[in-house]
Enzyme design. Structure first.
Site, short mmCIF file in Angstrom:
data_model
loop_
_atom_site.label_atom_id
_atom_site.label_comp_id
_atom_site.label_asym_id
_atom_site.label_seq_id
_atom_site.Cartn_x
_atom_site.Cartn_y
_atom_site.Cartn_z
N HIS A 61 -0.92 -7.65 3.21
CA HIS A 61 -0.76 -8.27 4.51
C HIS A 61 -1.74 -7.75 5.56
O HIS A 61 -1.65 -8.15 6.72
CB HIS A 61 0.68 -8.16 5.01
CG HIS A 61 1.10 -6.78 5.37
ND1 HIS A 61 1.45 -6.41 6.65
CD2 HIS A 61 1.27 -5.65 4.64
CE1 HIS A 61 1.79 -5.14 6.67
NE2 HIS A 61 1.69 -4.66 5.47
N THR A 82 9.21 -7.21 -12.59
CA THR A 82 8.56 -8.52 -12.65
C THR A 82 7.50 -8.61 -11.57
O THR A 82 7.76 -8.30 -10.41
CB THR A 82 9.60 -9.64 -12.43
OG1 THR A 82 10.62 -9.51 -13.38
CG2 THR A 82 8.94 -11.00 -12.55
N SER A 133 -3.59 -3.32 0.38
CA SER A 133 -2.41 -3.93 0.97
C SER A 133 -2.65 -5.41 1.20
O SER A 133 -3.70 -5.80 1.66
CB SER A 133 -2.11 -3.25 2.31
OG SER A 133 -1.08 -3.92 2.97
N GLN A 169 -6.80 -0.79 5.24
CA GLN A 169 -7.42 -1.44 6.40
C GLN A 169 -8.88 -1.78 6.14
O GLN A 169 -9.51 -2.41 6.98
CB GLN A 169 -7.37 -0.48 7.61
CG GLN A 169 -5.99 -0.16 8.09
CD GLN A 169 -5.37 -1.30 8.86
OE1 GLN A 169 -6.05 -2.24 9.25
NE2 GLN A 169 -4.08 -1.21 9.07
N CYS A 198 4.28 2.29 12.30
CA CYS A 198 5.21 3.21 11.64
C CYS A 198 5.78 4.20 12.62
O CYS A 198 6.89 4.66 12.48
CB CYS A 198 4.50 3.99 10.54
SG CYS A 198 3.70 2.95 9.37
N ALA A 209 0.83 -1.20 0.00
CA ALA A 209 0.00 0.00 0.00
C ALA A 209 0.86 1.25 0.00
O ALA A 209 0.45 2.28 -0.52
CB ALA A 209 -0.92 0.00 1.21
N THR A 210 2.05 1.19 0.59
CA THR A 210 2.91 2.38 0.59
C THR A 210 3.27 2.77 -0.83
O THR A 210 3.18 3.93 -1.22
CB THR A 210 4.18 2.13 1.42
OG1 THR A 210 3.80 1.84 2.75
CG2 THR A 210 5.09 3.32 1.40
#
Lengths: 110, 457
Positions: B257, B295, B255, B235, B381, B127-128
């Protein structure tokens, strides 16, 4: 039945709860086609669980990554770190087929 | 049944062990794992492995930081990690073809979760990266005509940092304040939109306080004013129903994970009708429609796709379960302890993220006391710095309450026993820490802490 390492206990409790609740939710389904679909899905999920239980049990020290695990013999070390170790061969056998699978065979390869 | 009794025995053993722990630190649930004689697949030299292992790990209540892999996701990924290892961009042999087929199927699975077309999904590293592409890519593409962006003060660090770096390039950014509930004021948003605004970025569900922003309304405002709307849905995807067409979303970050998928993969949704133009951040061989060269990691995207498919099936059930556990946790804590504040709007709130401030108790000391539960105060973070979270500061929490906040995360795999144990330990330690606190004594005596003039030393 074995008690698995803690890393998998949460997944097991989830699976038991989810399966039980799914049976309860669907207990009034009467349409035979729908029943067959649900049974097929259940069989597929059962295969998933079976594959994971077998393949991950053969892996050494599941759920203990990062802790100091000092094997007392050289052969144990070899089994942990050698890429061609038994667990990988086992996983490879469970997740392979005889021929290559290509989805969407109607689409031409340009 | 054997498992349930094993779990109950374990939980009972933990509860029955009070007082100081003089031996090895007892963290989490102490389980005795009996490793019987090895299977036939494992050669007999591993008989040297210990017969009985005692595995101690803390309870995991930090689901907003990351989530464990769902077994169905792992099952989908393993073939591509072991056997089908081709590069999906190799067009000349079957290894590439099968890898590409898997990648396209994963794309379809992600798209169907958010109501998009598969051609609108680009796989990224998380997501970053998706947020960076959205914010910087859109801003830079329209740089000649539009120089203004709008975001909120409670966004994720990556969005705020991208905006800051754009300010250094000459863009103007408006950071909208949020109300005390954590939700933005739609009137302020409308007032902030200028003729040269190119992008509005508001996250769907906040990772620290769990508030749900009014995405549909914001999408309506943005589309009527011809401004692109980006939402960081890391989220929210797979947990609340999202539809990019109903909510008029132009860009969305996903995201892996956070939805029980693998780490290191994510996706960005970029609308094609009407087309949103984005300048690529990563140059290379033109993969992913030229927007993100490199890739595509087949096993990871297969995992992401499987996670999205599982999330779509399990969304309702998970929501019911998580709401039930969240209700249990908040009710029990707030009924047993005075002076506990829940941060964030109680109504527009995702139940799995509960941020509580315990007055007169320091957050870090409570976290250390709860050492057998994995919790966090604020986001991962910002956990390295000592400052209280900027999100709590943005919603107007007092400095002292901001320092004493803990975030409880409840997920698909959380059990009632874990929640009960966490609640019990939390209540016990908060009471203990408050006993030790001189501020608490003063409050009990009726002194108003705000009226005290502290002397300088």
């Amino acid at each position: 039945m074995k008690v698995s390492p803690v890393a998998y206990l949460l997944k097991i409790t989830y699976a038991v709860r989810r399966i039980r609740d799914a049976f309860r939710e669907n207990k009034n389904v009467k349409d035979p086609v729908e029943i067959q679909t649900l049974v097929n899905k259940a069989k597929r999920d059962l295969e998933i669980i079976r594959r994971q239980v077998v393949s991950l049990k053969s892996m050494p020290a599941v759920g203990m990554v990062g802790r100091t695990h000092i094997p007392s013999s050289g052969t144990a070390l070899r089994n942990l770190y050698l890429p061609g170790s038994s667990s990988q061969v086992h996983i490879g056998q469970l997740y392979s087929t005889d021929k290559l699978i290509i989805e969407n065979q109607e689409k031409p390869r340009t | 049944m054997l498992l349930r009794t094993a779990w109950r025995r374990a939980a009972a053993a933990v509860r029955a062990a009070p007082g100081p722990r003089s031996e090895a630190p007892a963290r989490g649930l102490r389980l005795r794992v009996v490793d019987n004689a090895p299977q036939s697949a494992v050669p007999s030299d591993t008989a040297t492995a210990p017969e009985v292992e005692s595995v101690l790990r803390p309870l995991y209540m930090d689901v907003q930081a990351t989530t464990p892999l769902d077994p169905r996701v792992l099952d989908a990924m393993l073939p591509y990690l072991v056997n089908y290892y081709g590069n999906p961009h190799s067009r000349t042999h079957a290894y590439g073809w099968e890898s590409e087929a898997a990648m396209e199927r994963a794309r379809q699975q992600v798209a169907s979760l958010i109501g998009a077309d598969p051609r609108e999904i680009i796989f990224t590293s998380g997501a970053t990266e998706s947020n960076n592409i959205a914010v910087k890519g859109v801003a830079r593409f329209y740089r000649s005509r539009k120089k203004h962006l709008i975001t909120t003060q409670t966004e994720h660090k990556c969005v705020l940092d991208s905006c800051r770096s754009l300010e250094a390039e000459g863009f103007q950014v408006t950071y909208l304040p949020v109300k005390k509930s954590g939700i933005i004021d739609l009137k302020e948003l409308e007032a902030a939109i200028q003729p040269d605004t190119s992008l509005v970025s508001v996250m769907t569900v906040n990772n620290e306080i769990g508030v749900k922003q009014p995405i549909a309304e914001i999408g309506q405002i943005c589309s009527s004013r011809r401004v692109y709307f980006h939402t960081d849905a890391a989220q929210a995807v797979g947990k609340i129903p999202l539809d990019v067409n109903d909510m008029k979303i132009d860009l969305m970050s996903i995201s892996g994970h956070k939805i029980y998928g693998p780490k290191g993969v994510g996706a960005i949704y970029i609308r094609r009708r009407p087309r949103v133009r984005v300048e690529a951040l990563q140059s290379g061989g033109g993969q992913e429609r030229g927007m993100r060269s490199g890739t595509v990691p087949t096993p990871l995207v297969v995992g992401l796709g499987a996670a999205c498919e599982v999330a779509q099936q399990e969304m309702e059930y998970d929501h019911k379960w998580i709401s039930k556990l969240a209700e249990r946790l908040t009710k029990k804590i707030m009924n047993s302890l005075p002076d506990v504040v829940m941060n964030g709007d109680p109504e527009h709130h995702y139940p799995g993220c509960i941020n509580l401030s315990f007055a007169y108790v320091e957050g870090e000391s409570l976290l250390m006391a709860l050492k057998d539960v994995a919790l966090s105060s604020g986001s991962a973070c910002t956990s390295a710095s000592l400052e209280p979270s900027y999100v709590l500061r943005a919603i107007g929490t007092d400095e002292d309450l901001a320092h004493s906040s803990i975030r409880f995360g409840i997920g698909r795999f959380t059990t009632e026993e874990e929640v009960d144990y966490t609640v019990e330990k939390c209540i016990h330690h908060v009471k203990r820490l408050r006993e030790m606190s001189p501020l608490w004594e003063m409050v009990q005596d009726g002194i108003d802490l705000k009226s005290i003039k502290w002397t300088q030393h």
